[in-house]
Design a protein around this motif. Structure first.
Motif, short mmCIF file in Angstrom:
data_model
loop_
_atom_site.label_atom_id
_atom_site.label_comp_id
_atom_site.label_asym_id
_atom_site.label_seq_id
_atom_site.Cartn_x
_atom_site.Cartn_y
_atom_site.Cartn_z
N ARG A 32 -20.68 -67.10 3.43
CA ARG A 32 -19.27 -67.08 3.85
C ARG A 32 -18.34 -67.04 2.64
O ARG A 32 -17.36 -66.29 2.63
N VAL A 33 -18.65 -67.84 1.63
CA VAL A 33 -17.83 -67.84 0.42
C VAL A 33 -17.92 -66.49 -0.28
O VAL A 33 -16.91 -65.94 -0.75
N LEU A 34 -19.12 -65.92 -0.32
CA LEU A 34 -19.30 -64.60 -0.95
C LEU A 34 -18.47 -63.54 -0.23
O LEU A 34 -17.81 -62.72 -0.87
N ARG A 35 -18.52 -63.55 1.10
CA ARG A 35 -17.76 -62.56 1.86
C ARG A 35 -16.26 -62.68 1.57
O ARG A 35 -15.57 -61.68 1.37
N ASP A 36 -15.77 -63.92 1.58
CA ASP A 36 -14.34 -64.13 1.32
C ASP A 36 -13.97 -63.67 -0.09
O ASP A 36 -12.93 -63.05 -0.30
N LEU A 37 -14.83 -63.99 -1.05
CA LEU A 37 -14.56 -63.61 -2.43
C LEU A 37 -14.52 -62.09 -2.58
O LEU A 37 -13.62 -61.54 -3.22
N ILE A 38 -15.48 -61.41 -1.96
CA ILE A 38 -15.52 -59.95 -2.04
C ILE A 38 -14.32 -59.33 -1.33
O ILE A 38 -13.69 -58.40 -1.82
N ALA A 39 -13.98 -59.87 -0.14
CA ALA A 39 -12.86 -59.32 0.62
C ALA A 39 -11.53 -59.52 -0.10
O ALA A 39 -10.66 -58.63 -0.09
N ASN A 40 -11.36 -60.66 -0.76
CA ASN A 40 -10.10 -60.96 -1.43
C ASN A 40 -9.98 -60.30 -2.79
O ASN A 40 -8.90 -60.30 -3.39
N HIS A 41 -11.09 -59.76 -3.29
CA HIS A 41 -11.07 -59.10 -4.61
C HIS A 41 -11.76 -57.74 -4.52
O HIS A 41 -12.51 -57.36 -5.42
N SER A 42 -11.50 -57.03 -3.43
CA SER A 42 -12.21 -55.77 -3.19
C SER A 42 -11.90 -54.71 -4.23
O SER A 42 -12.68 -53.79 -4.43
N HIS A 43 -10.76 -54.82 -4.91
CA HIS A 43 -10.39 -53.82 -5.91
C HIS A 43 -10.57 -54.35 -7.33
O HIS A 43 -10.00 -53.81 -8.27
N GLU A 44 -11.37 -55.40 -7.45
CA GLU A 44 -11.64 -55.96 -8.77
C GLU A 44 -13.14 -55.87 -9.05
O GLU A 44 -13.95 -55.76 -8.14
N CYS A 45 -13.47 -55.93 -10.32
CA CYS A 45 -14.87 -55.87 -10.73
C CYS A 45 -15.42 -57.29 -10.83
O CYS A 45 -15.30 -57.95 -11.86
N LEU A 46 -16.00 -57.77 -9.73
CA LEU A 46 -16.55 -59.12 -9.71
C LEU A 46 -17.85 -59.17 -10.51
O LEU A 46 -18.58 -58.19 -10.61
N THR A 47 -18.14 -60.34 -11.06
CA THR A 47 -19.34 -60.53 -11.86
C THR A 47 -20.20 -61.64 -11.24
O THR A 47 -19.75 -62.38 -10.36
N ILE A 48 -21.41 -61.77 -11.75
CA ILE A 48 -22.29 -62.85 -11.30
C ILE A 48 -21.66 -64.20 -11.60
O ILE A 48 -21.74 -65.14 -10.80
N ASP A 49 -21.01 -64.32 -12.75
CA ASP A 49 -20.37 -65.59 -13.11
C ASP A 49 -19.28 -65.96 -12.12
O ASP A 49 -19.07 -67.15 -11.82
N ASP A 50 -18.56 -64.96 -11.60
CA ASP A 50 -17.53 -65.25 -10.60
C ASP A 50 -18.14 -65.94 -9.38
O ASP A 50 -17.58 -66.89 -8.83
N PHE A 51 -19.31 -65.48 -8.97
CA PHE A 51 -19.98 -66.05 -7.80
C PHE A 51 -20.53 -67.44 -8.10
O PHE A 51 -20.35 -68.37 -7.31
N THR A 52 -21.25 -67.58 -9.21
CA THR A 52 -21.87 -68.87 -9.50
C THR A 52 -20.82 -69.96 -9.72
O THR A 52 -21.01 -71.11 -9.32
N GLN A 53 -19.68 -69.59 -10.33
CA GLN A 53 -18.62 -70.58 -10.55
C GLN A 53 -17.93 -70.95 -9.24
O GLN A 53 -17.63 -72.12 -8.99
#
Length: 313
Positions: free
Chosen positions: A207-228
């Motif tokens: 759920r957190v991953l989905r929200d993070l991806i949806a809220n930053h769909s036009h940004e280049c997310l990294t593994i560190d963004d998820f783990t943090q």
């Protein structure tokens, strides 16, 4: 019965019903998708055939449950591997992730809630103590009966499209479906397949991953963004991705970004947009590698997608 054949993945994704669903194409093997659907009274059946893999995420309708039956191909649903004996049960307003990395077929059956059951909001579903979606394993005979019923029903309606206009036939079909559904949904959730008792909630991670991806769909997310954001290790993150999506997080992120690029190129004006500009916007800086990865998934170059968007229908 209505049958649609699609040559565009996006058109197929928009045709799948009974859920608010978002789809990502992990790799294009053949540009062909089919979906057949019909109603038996207030039940809704869909049969899907996909000549490529797919990652589907979403939330089911709030006024009923869905039984998802994999007919061909190796499916994973909410991190659970589904085999030839599995039925994935999604209650009202439940979140789901279904991933397949190869051509596959599936069937879904939507059952409306009983009049005494109030429609659930997504928040109500999450607050419930019982699992909102779970896998049930049927024995050989039960699964054989279910597959036979679904196959015969599909073939009969395909050959005789007006058969369900007869009240007696429609009632008989619904009775058969109700009996099968009762046997499936009466299975104890305590005996349903689970992934064990992890040190953290995998559903919450997704759920957190989905929200993070949806809220930053036009940004280049990294593994560190998820783990943090999740406060978990990279190894734990990798395990969750492998269970839910069948691939490690870096590959998943790249596929997401490539799909975003494709969606932009498909509707862009080639006189005002360049492939390199769109690729750079989604974090691709090595354009040779980008073009190779894009072609591997979509079987065409990015420029073909861009200039094809302005071709007359």
């Amino acid at each position: 019965m209505i049958t649609h054949t699609f040559l565009e993945f996006e058109a197929y994704a928009s045709a799948v019903g009974d859920a608010d669903v978002r789809m990502v194409l992990p790799r294009l093997d053949k540009p062909r998708w089919e979906i057949s659907e019909f109603n038996v009274d207030d039940f809704h059946l869909q049969y899907g055939s996909e000549w490529s893999g797919n990652i589907a995420e979403g939330v089911t309708r709030p006024d009923g449950k869905i039984l998802f039956i994999p007919l061909h191909g190796r499916h994973h649903a909410n991190g659970l591997p589904l085999d030839e004996h599995s039925v994935f049960v999604m209650n009202a307003a439940s979140e789901f992730t279904i991933s397949v990395q190869e051509p596959h077929d599936w069937c879904s059956l939507f059952l409306p809630s009983c009049p005494s059951e109030p429609a659930l909001s997504h928040r109500d579903s999450q607050a419930s103590r019982s699992p909102s979606a779970y896998s049930v394993e049927l024995d050989d005979q039960e699964m054989a009966n279910l597959r036979w019923l679904l196959t015969q029903l599909h073939d009969s309606i395909q050959c005789n499209p007006d058969i369900l206009n007869e009240k007696a036939a429609s009632r008989a079909v619904k009775d058969d479906l109700v009996k099968v559904c009762q046997r499936i949904t009466s299975a104890s959730q305590s005996s349903a397949a689970t992934t064990g008792r992890p040190p953290f909630s995998r559903d919450e991670v997704i759920r957190v991953l989905r929200d993070l991806i949806a809220n930053h769909s036009h940004e280049c997310l990294t593994i560190d963004d998820f783990t943090q954001a999740l406060d978990i290790s990279e190894r734990s993150l990798r395990n969750v991705f492998l269970e839910y999506y069948g691939m490690p997080p870096r590959k998943f992120l790249m596929i997401q970004r490539l799909n975003h690029v494709r969606n932009v190129l498909r509707v862009a004006d080639p006189e005002e947009t360049t492939v390199t500009a769109v690729a750079a916007h989604f974090g691709f800086w090595h354009f040779g590698r980008f073009a190779g990865a894009y072609h591997k998934i979509f079987q065409e170059s990015p420029s073909t997608t861009l200039y094809g968007s302005c071709q007359p229908c």
